[in-house]
Write an enzyme that holds these catalytic residues in place. Structure first.
Site, PDB file in Angstrom:
ATOM      1  N   PRO A   2       0.811  -1.212  -0.039  1.00 63.93           N
ATOM      2  CA  PRO A   2      -0.058  -0.072   0.110  1.00 63.93           C
ATOM      3  C   PRO A   2       1.000   1.149   0.046  1.00 63.93           C
ATOM      4  O   PRO A   2       1.901   1.362   0.660  1.00 63.93           O
ATOM      5  CB  PRO A   2      -0.800  -0.123   1.169  1.00 63.93           C
ATOM      6  N   ARG A 124      14.254   8.382  10.267  1.00 64.53           N
ATOM      7  CA  ARG A 124      14.794   7.744   9.244  1.00 64.53           C
ATOM      8  C   ARG A 124      13.908   8.080   7.955  1.00 64.53           C
ATOM      9  O   ARG A 124      14.423   7.949   6.868  1.00 64.53           O
ATOM     10  CB  ARG A 124      14.845   6.420   9.509  1.00 64.53           C
ATOM     11  N   ARG A 257      12.934  -2.556  -8.666  1.00 61.40           N
ATOM     12  CA  ARG A 257      11.218  -2.164  -9.008  1.00 61.40           C
ATOM     13  C   ARG A 257      10.957  -2.075 -10.434  1.00 61.40           C
ATOM     14  O   ARG A 257      11.876  -1.278 -11.180  1.00 61.40           O
ATOM     15  CB  ARG A 257      11.006  -1.108  -8.049  1.00 61.40           C
TER      16      ARG A 257
END
Length: 267
Positions: A2, A124, A257
């Site tokens: 998501p 982070r 990706r």
């Protein structure tokens, strides 16, 4: 996985149905049993999101307990009407309120956080376009100093939190930017356009519960790439014609990706 708007939408929904209520929390699966016992019977004070991370704060404030959830690839919340039936499947966490309940299955993380843990997580992450406290200058500094492709930088949660593959592909198409362009070759005006578009599109995602990226003048032609999925310009449209120029949409692997872009519209 998501994208960030989904987590913000979940946070708003959980705040709406559980906020200010004493809730019952359990772990039918058993993997969150100790954590559930810590928060069972407490009041859900707030639910909020940072990028792809969901955070619940349980009170009273003087002895606050924090639950951190990262859905990962397979995690999902299911809302269940009251009275809740016996759990089905591997329910990591069950939350029961007065009028509704939710079951969480398959998350990458569901854990108790200390304030220090939460501070370390947030430190982070890059700025989240959906948070009012987001500082885009932090993202610009990281991008403008990097030789990595902008297509990689937008997906790096340390640069901008909450952007996934769909928003990455679509905002770069809408801005006419080649995803392989180095970050340090972006102009500030180009970055500002991309950031503003992310803010606008992700807010639409929160309101509608689904991604919507097509401009009205382009809202025609072939449908979405799969049933119940958003209509897109380039995402998962490799081999199809670009909606605006007719060129074949391309696909490649970028840092593990899938990347989609139009070689004519994105220069």
């Amino acid at each position: 996985m998501p994208e960030g708007h989904t987590l913000h939408r979940l946070a708003r929904r959980h705040q709406r149905i559980f906020g200010g209520e004493t809730v019952r929390v359990s772990s039918p699966q058993g993997r969150f049993a100790d954590g559930a016992a810590e928060i069972d019977g407490l009041v859900l004070r707030t639910a909020e999101a940072w990028g792809k991370h969901l955070v619940h704060r349980y009170g009273p404030a003087r002895s606050e307990r924090i639950v951190h959830v990262h859905l990962g690839l397979y995690g999902a919340f299911t809302e269940v009407p009251m009275p809740m039936p016996a759990p089905v499947g591997q329910v990591r966490m069950r939350i029961e309120g007065t009028d509704a309940g939710v079951d969480l299955r398959g998350p990458t993380a569901c854990e108790i956080f200390t304030p220090a843990d939460l501070e370390a997580l947030v430190s982070r992450l890059g700025p989240d376009p959906l948070r009012r406290d987001a500082d885009p200058d932090v993202a610009w500094k990281a991008i403008s100093r990097s030789k990595r492709p902008i297509g990689s930088l937008l997906m790096d949660q340390k640069v901008i939190a909450g952007v996934g593959n769909v928003y990455r592909a679509e905002v770069l198409f809408r801005a006419g930017i080649d995803p392989y362009r180095r970050g340090d070759r972006m102009t500030r005006d180009e970055f500002d356009e991309v950031w503003a578009d992310l803010v606008a599109l992700m807010r639409i995602g929160v309101r509608r519960g689904r991604i919507h990226v097509i401009r009205p003048e382009d809202d025609h032609g072939p449908g979405s790439y799969a049933r119940d999925r958003p209509r897109t310009y380039v995402y998962r449209r490799a081999g199809d014609e670009c909606r605006t120029c007719g060129t074949t949409v391309r696909q490649a692997d970028l840092e593990g990706r899938n990347l989609y872009w139009c070689p004519v519209c994105q220069t």
